[in-house]
Enzyme design. Structure first.
Site, mmCIF file in Angstrom:
data_model
loop_
_atom_site.group_PDB
_atom_site.id
_atom_site.type_symbol
_atom_site.label_atom_id
_atom_site.label_comp_id
_atom_site.label_asym_id
_atom_site.label_seq_id
_atom_site.Cartn_x
_atom_site.Cartn_y
_atom_site.Cartn_z
ATOM 1 N N LEU A 100 0.859 -1.182 0.000
ATOM 2 C CA LEU A 100 0.000 0.000 0.000
ATOM 3 C C LEU A 100 0.900 1.238 0.000
ATOM 4 O O LEU A 100 1.866 1.313 0.762
ATOM 5 C CB LEU A 100 -0.873 -0.016 1.258
ATOM 6 N N ASN A 103 -1.524 3.148 -11.155
ATOM 7 C CA ASN A 103 -1.344 1.716 -10.912
ATOM 8 C C ASN A 103 -2.007 0.917 -12.024
ATOM 9 O O ASN A 103 -2.960 1.388 -12.649
ATOM 10 C CB ASN A 103 -1.996 1.339 -9.572
ATOM 11 N N HIS A 118 -3.863 -2.834 -12.555
ATOM 12 C CA HIS A 118 -4.416 -3.976 -11.836
ATOM 13 C C HIS A 118 -4.857 -5.022 -12.871
ATOM 14 O O HIS A 118 -5.497 -4.669 -13.864
ATOM 15 C CB HIS A 118 -5.606 -3.522 -10.980
ATOM 16 N N ASP A 124 -6.629 -0.121 -4.798
ATOM 17 C CA ASP A 124 -7.414 -0.308 -6.033
ATOM 18 C C ASP A 124 -8.677 0.540 -6.118
ATOM 19 O O ASP A 124 -9.633 0.159 -6.798
ATOM 20 C CB ASP A 124 -7.807 -1.792 -6.204
ATOM 21 N N GLU A 132 -1.513 -5.748 -20.810
ATOM 22 C CA GLU A 132 -0.818 -4.722 -20.019
ATOM 23 C C GLU A 132 0.312 -4.087 -20.828
ATOM 24 O O GLU A 132 0.461 -2.858 -20.864
ATOM 25 C CB GLU A 132 -0.261 -5.332 -18.730
#
Ligand code: GAR
Length: 190
Positions: free
Chosen positions: A86, A101, A103, A144, A173
Site C-alpha cells: 500500500l 497503478n 491492476h 485499487d 498490459e
C-alpha cells in the site's frame, strides 16, 4: 521532461516495457526503479537497461525514506507496475493525481488488499467470469480504489488456468500501459 519512478515488486515485465517506451520519448523518462523485494527480477531488468535501481523495505516506505528519495530524485510521476504494498498516505498526498497503478482485472471487481498477481486470476476463474482484463487507475490511500483512467478486456476461456489467463493479461498490459502513461504525461504538460 517528466521524471518517472516505477515501483515494482516482481518480475518487472511491465517495468521493462515502460523503460523501453520512454527511452526515446520527448516528454518523459524512467529515471528510477524502486523495489521492495531484494530477489525481484525487476532489479536485474533495470540494471540491464541502465536505469538506477533503488531497494527499500516496508519500514523505509512507511517512515519516509522512500518519499525523501523520490523528492531528491525530483520525481514527477510514480508508476506502479506490480507493486504489492500500500502506498502510504504521506506519499499519496505528496503526489496528488501523480501516482498510477495497473491492476490485472476489471475493477471494481477482484480488487482490494491481498488481490494481486496469480490470486486475482484464480479468483476470476473461480467466479466463472467470461471476461477479465486490466484496469489502469490513479492511486489513493486505499487499495485499487482511485479514479479509473483506462480499462481493456479479454476473454476468459473454458478450462483457463491462472497461468494462461495471466499470459493474456500481461499481453494486454504491455500493449496499453506505456501508452496510457504517455497520455497522462501529455495531460500533465497542459
Ligand atoms: C501485473 O500483472 C500487474 O497487473 C500485477 O502484477 C503483475 C506484475 O507483472 N499487479 C497487481 O496485481 C497489483 N494489485 P510484472 O512484474 O511482469 O510487470
Amino acid at each position: 521532461m517528466v521524471r518517472i519512478a516505477v515501483l515494482a515488486s516482481g518480475s518487472g515485465t511491465n517495468t521493462e516495457r515502460l523503460i523501453e517506451h520512454f527511452a526515446e520519448h520527448p516528454a518523459g523518462r524512467v529515471v528510477l526503479v524502486g523495489c521492495d523485494q531484494p530477489d525481484a527480477g525487476v532489479l536485474e531488468r533495470a540494471w540491464r537497461l541502465h536505469v538506477p535501481g533503488y531497494l527499500f523495505n516496508g519500514r523505509q516506505l512507511r517512515e519516509g525514506s522512500v518519499l525523501r528519495e523520490l523528492r531528491s530524485q525530483r520525481i514527477d510521476l510514480i508508476v506502479l507496475a506490480g507493486f504489492m504494498r500500500l502506498v502510504p498516505a504521506e506519499v499519496v498526498r505528496a503526489f496528488p493525481e501523480r501516482i498510477v497503478n495497473i491492476h490485472p482485472a476489471l475493477l471494481p471487481k477482484f480488487g482490494g488488499k491481498g488481490m494481486y498477481g496469480r490470486r486475482v486470476h484464480e479468483a476470476v476463474i473461480a467466479a466463472g467470469e467470461q471476461e477479465s482484463g486490466i484496469t489502469i487507475h490513479l492511486v489513493n490511500e486505499r487499495y485499487d480504489e482511485g479514479r479509473i483512467v483506462h480499462q481493456a478486456s479479454c476473454p476468459v476461456l473454458a478450462n483457463d488456468t491462472p497461468e494462461a489467463l495471466a499470459e493474456r493479461i500481461h499481453a494486454l498490459e504491455h500493449e496499453h500501459y506505456p501508452e496510457v502513461v504517455s497520455n497522462l504525461i501529455e495531460g500533465m504538460r497542459k
